[in-house]
Scaffold this active site. Structure first.
Site, PDB file in Angstrom:
ATOM      1  CG  ASP A 222      15.074  79.069  41.324  1.00  0.00           C
ATOM      2  OD1 ASP A 222      15.083  78.251  42.154  1.00  0.00           O
ATOM      3  OD2 ASP A 222      15.484  79.932  40.421  1.00  0.00           O
ATOM      4  CG  HIS A 245      13.731  75.425  39.860  1.00  0.00           C
ATOM      5  ND1 HIS A 245      15.165  76.482  39.404  1.00  0.00           N
ATOM      6  CD2 HIS A 245      12.977  75.975  38.682  1.00  0.00           C
ATOM      7  CE1 HIS A 245      15.078  76.482  38.114  1.00  0.00           C
ATOM      8  NE2 HIS A 245      13.663  76.039  38.434  1.00  0.00           N
TER       9      HIS A 245
END
Ligand code: NAG
Ligand code: NAG
Ligand code: NAG
Ligand code: NAG
Ligand code: NAG
Length: 408
Positions: A222, A245
């Site tokens: 993430d 991310h």
């Protein structure tokens, strides 16, 4: 033997004693030697760790809890201050969490609470053993399961702290959560988790002033770094990020009474194989908020899907009021000297709020090439960026699609 001949050897012994004593940290408390911890990978470190912490915390002189090399199992631990003097933890070993997510009743594994003048270092590893949790957490709607997953390391109400040369591996949820902290530095901190591990943000923070993240390597599933409401004076530099991310502010504007994000500097970072690079995301509709004084500078992006992104229509799993405007006000934001490649054509995308358009957004010296055959493009909605230097893609050169696709 004449008395004076004895002086030399005894001075030598004293010198040796002095040298060996100076190698041990002041007030070192060894969890194995003193509290019977076992580095066998199966005996719970919880009680020896807590007992050593309590002794160190009660000391009126600085003291250090030492966790020697070896592998330990730790069910969970809550290390609380305030302490009477500066306190340090020297982690040399690998500390493993129970792999079974069902072993956790609340979302904590290792938690530091209400501590001033704290240091943790030593090259040790906190291993959340997340693989079973990842399988069960792949369903984004499985919220009841997710809320109980533990964060590897929490810092709550910690002031004047240095965390150095520590690794967080395979956390079941976020690796590090910084909440209500002041002047806390994470340096040469490593995060390691698989690219497809869900919700494993590297370092998340909120309601904190003076967080410094320096020289860290973050590979996760993430956001490498995610920045929540109430973050002020954040300095991020010399980071490598990816997979993951990217570095994200937000999401913001979903909940009422969020505090502003003000004063964020991100410099000299390399971001590789991530879905985003430098991102600010806010929910449409919902609650007001403020983001200002945010500067991304000297960033290299390699194969990043969306290298530069302001997304005020952030709408994961289409769970938002997509037709409303975000109430979060963005101002004084710059992106300077950002170079490399994007995996999607839309390399620079500013989707700002129609009711409070982005103010004073600056683009300077951008050179991002699309890895595919089409040229890189740039979209702008409700923003007029100030521009300077060489700019590729040309700012705001492409139309914004009528239906803004959902991003996660
Ligand atoms: C911030 O914390 C560090 C410890 O990491 C300390 O050395 C420094 O003095 C603190 N700065 C301030 C302004 O208190
Ligand atoms: C930039 O960050 C890298 C680590 O990713 C570091 O090795 C390098 O020294 C930094 N450069 C500057 C100018 O600080
Ligand atoms: C990026 O992805 C490519 C292709 O999968 C891989 O070869 C490379 O090692 C990756 N780089 C990093 C830093 O993860
Ligand atoms: C780009 O990154 C994606 C993952 O985001 C990876 O699958 C792909 O192999 C990478 N390509 C290159 C050229 O590194
Ligand atoms: C933005 O910067 C200008 C000066 O450059 C300043 O006057 C203004 O107060 C800043 N806005 C915010 C919301 O910080």
């Amino acid at each position: 033997m004449a008395p004076h001949l004895n002086i030399v050897p005894s001075m030598f012994v004293l010198l040796l004693l002095f040298i060996s004593a100076s190698k041990v940290q002041s007030g070192a408390i060894d969890v194995v030697a003193k509290f019977g911890a076992k580095a066998d990978g199966k005996t719970d470190l919880s009680k020896p760790f807590l007992d050593a912490w309590k002794e160190a915390c009660a000391s009126v002189t600085p003291s250090t809890v030492v966790i020697p090399k070896g592998t330990y199992l730790l069910s969970k631990v809550n290390l609380e201050g305030p302490c009477k003097a500066p306190i340090e933890i020297n982690v040399q070993g690998t500390i493993k969490a129970p792999a079974d997510p069902g072993a956790f009743k609340d979302p904590n594994w290792v938690r530091f609470y209400s501590i001033e003048n704290f240091k943790m270092s030593g090259g040790g590893i906190f291993d959340g053993q997340g693989s079973i949790a990842y399988e069960k957490n792949k369903d984004p709607h499985n919220r009841a399961f997710r809320v109980k997953l533990p964060v590897n390391i929490r810092f709550d109400f910690v002031t004047n702290a240095l965390i150095q040369d520590i690794t967080s591996k395979d956390s079941k949820l976020f690796h590090v959560n910084v909440f209500a902290c002041k002047n806390i530095t994470l340096e040469r901190f490593t995060v390691e988790a698989p690219a497809d591990s869900p919700n494993t943000d590297g370092i998340h923070m909120g309601k904190s002033d003076g967080v410094n993240i320096i020289g860290c390597e973050i590979k996760t599933g993430d956001d490498c770094i995610s920045i929540g409401d109430g973050t002020k004076n954040l300095d991020i530099k010399d980071i490598t990020c990816g997979p993951g991310h990217g570095i994200s502010i937000g999401s913001l504007g979903k909940y009422p009474n969020e505090e502003p994000v003000e004063g964020v500097k991100v410099t000299n970072c390399t971001i590789t194989n991530t879905s985003n690079g430098a991102r600010i995301k806010t929910w449409p509709g919902e609650s007001p908020g403020i983001v200002s004084d945010v500067h991304f500078e000297d960033i290299i992006v390699n194969n990043v899907s969306s290298p530069i992104l302001i997304d005020q229509k952030y709408c994961p799993w289409s769970k938002c009021k997509i037709n409303e405007e975000s109430k979060v006000k963005l101002s004084n934001i710059s992106f300077k000297n950002i170079r490399g490649t994007s995996a999607l054509p839309e390399a620079v995308k500013f989707i700002c709020s129609g009711s409070s358009p982005c103010q004073n957004v600056e683009l300077a010296d951008i050179d991002i090439k699309h890895t595919g055959p089409e040229p890189a493009t740039s979209q702008c909605l409700n923003v007029k960026p100030k521009t300077s230097g060489k700019l590729n893609p040309t700012p705001c050169s492409s139309p914004v699609p009528k239906t803004l696709s959902a991003t996660a």
